[in-house]
Design a protein around this motif. Structure first.
Motif, PDB file in Angstrom:
ATOM      1  N   ALA A  39      95.206   9.104 -56.843  1.00 37.80           N
ATOM      2  CA  ALA A  39      95.477  10.171 -57.811  1.00 37.80           C
ATOM      3  C   ALA A  39      94.794   9.881 -59.145  1.00 37.80           C
ATOM      4  N   LEU A  40      94.868   8.628 -59.591  1.00 38.56           N
ATOM      5  CA  LEU A  40      94.201   8.266 -60.837  1.00 38.56           C
ATOM      6  C   LEU A  40      92.688   8.439 -60.721  1.00 38.56           C
ATOM      7  N   SER A  41      92.143   8.086 -59.561  1.00 40.46           N
ATOM      8  CA  SER A  41      90.701   8.226 -59.367  1.00 40.46           C
ATOM      9  C   SER A  41      90.258   9.679 -59.327  1.00 40.46           C
ATOM     10  N   SER A  42      91.154  10.559 -58.858  1.00 41.69           N
ATOM     11  CA  SER A  42      90.798  11.973 -58.802  1.00 41.69           C
ATOM     12  C   SER A  42      90.957  12.662 -60.147  1.00 41.69           C
ATOM     13  N   VAL A  43      91.919  12.208 -60.954  1.00 44.89           N
ATOM     14  CA  VAL A  43      92.148  12.819 -62.265  1.00 44.89           C
ATOM     15  C   VAL A  43      91.165  12.273 -63.298  1.00 44.89           C
ATOM     16  N   TYR A  44      90.993  10.949 -63.283  1.00 42.82           N
ATOM     17  CA  TYR A  44      90.092  10.306 -64.235  1.00 42.82           C
ATOM     18  C   TYR A  44      88.859   9.779 -63.501  1.00 42.82           C
ATOM     19  N   GLU A  45      87.772   9.718 -64.228  1.00 45.39           N
ATOM     20  CA  GLU A  45      86.558   9.156 -63.641  1.00 45.39           C
ATOM     21  C   GLU A  45      86.785   7.679 -63.322  1.00 45.39           C
ATOM     22  N   PRO A  46      86.433   7.236 -62.112  1.00 39.73           N
ATOM     23  CA  PRO A  46      86.644   5.828 -61.764  1.00 39.73           C
ATOM     24  C   PRO A  46      85.983   4.892 -62.776  1.00 39.73           C
ATOM     25  N   SER A  47      86.774   3.993 -63.327  1.00 41.38           N
ATOM     26  CA  SER A  47      86.272   3.051 -64.320  1.00 41.38           C
ATOM     27  C   SER A  47      87.169   1.829 -64.322  1.00 41.38           C
ATOM     28  N   GLN A  48      86.742   0.830 -65.050  1.00 41.46           N
ATOM     29  CA  GLN A  48      87.540  -0.387 -65.149  1.00 41.46           C
ATOM     30  C   GLN A  48      88.859  -0.109 -65.841  1.00 41.46           C
ATOM     31  N   THR A  49      88.860   0.785 -66.815  1.00 44.76           N
ATOM     32  CA  THR A  49      90.090   1.095 -67.538  1.00 44.76           C
ATOM     33  C   THR A  49      91.103   1.798 -66.646  1.00 44.76           C
ATOM     34  N   SER A  50      90.673   2.793 -65.895  1.00 46.11           N
ATOM     35  CA  SER A  50      91.607   3.546 -65.063  1.00 46.11           C
ATOM     36  C   SER A  50      92.173   2.691 -63.935  1.00 46.11           C
ATOM     37  N   ILE A  51      91.330   1.867 -63.301  1.00 44.71           N
ATOM     38  CA  ILE A  51      91.828   1.042 -62.206  1.00 44.71           C
ATOM     39  C   ILE A  51      92.751  -0.046 -62.730  1.00 44.71           C
ATOM     40  N   THR A  52      92.466  -0.572 -63.921  1.00 43.51           N
ATOM     41  CA  THR A  52      93.351  -1.575 -64.512  1.00 43.51           C
ATOM     42  C   THR A  52      94.703  -0.977 -64.853  1.00 43.51           C
ATOM     43  N   ALA A  53      94.690   0.245 -65.392  1.00 42.24           N
ATOM     44  CA  ALA A  53      95.951   0.907 -65.728  1.00 42.24           C
ATOM     45  C   ALA A  53      96.795   1.150 -64.478  1.00 42.24           C
TER      46      ALA A  53
END
Length: 301
Positions: free
Chosen positions: A152-166
């Motif tokens: 869900a995070l990957s679909s809402v936000y662009e995959p990045s180090q910040t989003s995956i860490t969160a």
């Protein structure tokens, strides 16, 4: 006693003498594994640190080709780990991938320890309604499928180090909450807590001055094992293309880009797989030794 019975009878001290020898061999083997794990993690952390503060020490940039593609390991120096399918340095890319994995794991664990540890201490001290609310929050996070949350995070936000860490940080909170709570409850009946209460110490002093230092070792030993799990999770997401976008290298992304060459160029997959395996293995060895030293089972989870 006949001569046959005498010959068949075991020596009385054989078992007693064999036990210390076997124990010594076990300790020696465990000591070797521990030192191997420490040295390997030192190398991984050194590579990650150099890629962060002094990337110029590496002979080639991680995103630029410099020579023949798909070189085998140990066929050239200083690029002793070979090159990938585009002629880029495996050594440099693995070091930058270590930086990604270490940052994701460390930041996620720190957030989990701070947030989950605080919630666990509050629940253990106040009990009642506070414990009920915190337990419901932890159970809700544990019940939510981790992969669904990360997707869900990957679909809402662009995959990045910040989003995956969160996303990974959120997933670590309930585990640290439960561990800290169990450890703090076990410590709350000790004499030093009773004396602090009798002397008029407030909740803040008891939580941060009395309970926190005594729950810290158990939490730290658990956090090392959690780091290993997070590195695997980040590598899996990178393999699926849901983590760090190229050209920034990640271990899972390197495995994914080389999977089609497995039959013809197995080293393209085995090199990043080997680094990932040894890192996770080393963290588990260190975590198990810390867990045995501080005996996390005393928390009665």
């Amino acid at each position: 006693m006949s001569a046959l019975e005498t010959a068949a009878a075991p020596a009385p001290d054989t078992a007693e003498e064999a036990a210390p020898v076997a124990a010594a061999k076990t300790r020696k083997r465990r000591g070797f594994l521990l030192w191997f794990a420490i040295v390997w993690m030192g190398l991984v952390l050194l590579g990650a640190l150099l890629s962060l503060v002094a990337p110029g020490v590496f002979p080639h940039e991680y995103g630029k080709a410099f020579g023949e593609a798909k070189q085998s390991p140990f066929s050239a120096w200083p690029e002793f780990l070979g090159t990938d399918g585009l002629g880029r340095s495996h050594l440099t890319r693995l070091a930058f991938g270590a930086r990604v994995s270490m940052i994701v794991a460390l930041v996620s664990v720190v957030v989990g320890v701070l947030v989950g540890g605080l919630l666990g201490l509050v629940a253990a001290y106040f009990r009642g309604v506070a414990e009920l609310v915190i337990d419901l929050f932890s159970d809700a996070l544990l019940a939510f499928p981790p992969l669904i949350l990360l997707l869900a995070l990957s679909s809402v936000y662009e995959p990045s180090q910040t989003s995956i860490t969160a996303g990974l940080a959120v997933l670590t909170i309930p585990g640290f909450t439960r561990l800290t709570k169990a450890s703090a409850i076990a410590q709350s009946n000790r004499e030093y807590v009773t004396v602090a209460k009798a002397m008029g110490a407030g909740p803040g002093r008891i939580i941060f001055k009395e309970l926190l230092p005594n729950t810290f070792p158990a939490v730290m030993s658990y956090s090392v094992i959690v780091m290993a799990v997070l590195i695997v999770a980040e590598g899996s997401l990178s393999f699926l293309g849901l983590s760090i976008p190229p050209p920034m290298p990640s271990w899972g992304g390197m495995i994914n880009s080389a999977k089609d060459d497995l039959s013809l160029y197995p080293s393209q997959v085995f090199v990043p797989c080997g680094v990932l395996f040894l890192t996770v293995f080393s963290l588990n060895v260190i975590g198990d030794r810390l867990r045995a030293k501080f005996d996390v089972r005393d928390t009665k989870l």
